[in-house]
Design an enzyme around this catalytic site. Structure first.
Site, PDB file in Angstrom:
ATOM      1  N   CYS A 222      34.611  45.910  41.979  1.00 53.55           N
ATOM      2  CA  CYS A 222      34.707  47.318  41.570  1.00 53.55           C
ATOM      3  C   CYS A 222      33.337  47.937  41.286  1.00 53.55           C
ATOM      4  O   CYS A 222      32.584  48.206  42.198  1.00 53.55           O
ATOM      5  CB  CYS A 222      35.667  47.463  40.384  1.00 53.55           C
ATOM      6  SG  CYS A 222      36.108  49.184  40.061  1.00 53.55           S
TER       7      CYS A 222
ATOM      8  N   HIS B 185      40.606  45.140  42.169  1.00 56.78           N
ATOM      9  CA  HIS B 185      40.507  44.205  41.037  1.00 56.78           C
ATOM     10  C   HIS B 185      41.378  42.972  41.280  1.00 56.78           C
ATOM     11  O   HIS B 185      42.498  42.899  40.769  1.00 56.78           O
ATOM     12  CB  HIS B 185      40.936  44.902  39.740  1.00 56.78           C
ATOM     13  CG  HIS B 185      39.881  45.782  39.156  1.00 56.78           C
ATOM     14  ND1 HIS B 185      38.934  45.316  38.275  1.00 56.78           N
ATOM     15  CD2 HIS B 185      39.611  47.092  39.350  1.00 56.78           C
ATOM     16  CE1 HIS B 185      38.126  46.318  37.930  1.00 56.78           C
ATOM     17  NE2 HIS B 185      38.515  47.403  38.572  1.00 56.78           N
TER      18      HIS B 185
ATOM     19  N   GLU C  63      41.210  40.151  39.945  1.00 59.79           N
ATOM     20  CA  GLU C  63      41.507  39.386  38.716  1.00 59.79           C
ATOM     21  C   GLU C  63      42.831  39.817  38.097  1.00 59.79           C
ATOM     22  O   GLU C  63      43.461  39.046  37.373  1.00 59.79           O
ATOM     23  CB  GLU C  63      40.341  39.516  37.717  1.00 59.79           C
ATOM     24  CG  GLU C  63      40.301  40.777  36.887  1.00 59.79           C
ATOM     25  CD  GLU C  63      39.803  42.006  37.658  1.00 59.79           C
ATOM     26  OE1 GLU C  63      39.519  41.881  38.856  1.00 59.79           O
ATOM     27  OE2 GLU C  63      39.715  43.090  37.036  1.00 59.79           O
TER      28      GLU C  63
END
Ligand code: MN
Length: 250
Positions: A116, A224, A226
């Site tokens: 990001c 993202h 994660e």
């Protein structure tokens, strides 16, 4: 031994010593690195070049995390007040520290995975440009600001067939989340866009074929992973591939 993954922090007035400023790293980054077999560590906000070089030298990989907007004058000579007013800027020392971390990591050929804001910051560090306010500067047909749905895949990206990303994902399309205000405009020299949204926006970058010959492992993504790794295996594989690269001698 687990490879040591240096995770870039933010700073926030939060935590047990609230409202004292504290470094802040979302747990999902650390957990994704741990699940992939790495040992995540962070560091204080500092743009001291010696501290940054030491931290890189003692690490096996660098993970650049998400955050707020990047100071526009770092990549554009003139910025109108109206455009600047759309920005919610991160701490200026964070900008300076990340530029130093990126330059030193590339100099030492450390594997780098940039997420990001990190994806945008690598582009800035190498001389590329950003859209400062995506809705006015590149109003495509895709909604890239979907914070309430940040744990879901909300738009597809299309992946270049001969890319490292295609090999990791195991296909040419990937559903991603999207919570960004800024975005990569022109990729820097040496970088190649390997994933794009339906509106053409750059969602992933790697070294181009020439830069790849002399540089270490590098992947950057606008989304993202994660937040998606616990539920979508292709996103967990991005962390697995990164941590695996961090096991090799540089
Ligand atoms: Mn997006």
């Amino acid at each position: 031994m687990r490879p040591v993954i240096l995770v870039s922090p933010s700073i926030a007035a939060a935590g047990v010593e609230m409202p004292d400023p504290s470094i802040s790293v979302a747990g999902a980054y650390l957990e994704s690195v741990m699940r992939a077999g790495g040992l995540p560590v962070s560091l204080p906000l500092s743009d001291d070049p010696e501290l940054v070089a030491d931290a890189i030298a003692r690490s096996d990989g660098l993970l650049l995390t998400g955050g707020e907007d990047i100071e526009p004058i770092l990549h554009r000579a003139e910025v109108s007040d109206a455009l600047r007013a759309t920005c919610f800027l991160d701490h200026p020392v964070r900008d300076a520290m990340e530029l130093a971390l990126i330059r030193e990591a590339f100099r030492q050929r450390l594997p780098v995975f940039a997420i990001c804001r990190g994806h945008q910051m690598v582009n800035v560090a190498l001389g590329g440009s950003l859209f400062i306010d995506l809705p006015t500067e590149s109003p495509g047909g895709v909604n890239h600001n979907q914070v309430p749905r940040r744990f879901e895949a909300v738009h597809p990206i299309h992946i270049e067939p001969d890319s490292r990303l295609a090999g990791i994902v195991g296909g040419l399309q990937l559903g991603v989340n999207s919570t960004h205000h800024q975005a990569v405009n022109q990729p820097a020299s040496g970088l190649r866009a390997v994933g794009r949204a339906d509106d053409g926006l750059v969602e992933a970058m790697e070294w181009d074929i020439n830069a790849a010959k002399t540089n270490g492992w590098f992947l950057s993504v606008q989304f993202h992973p994660e937040r998606l790794a616990p539920t979508l295996p292709a996103h967990a594989r991005l962390f697995a591939a990164f941590v695996e690269a961090c096991r090799s001698p540089r």
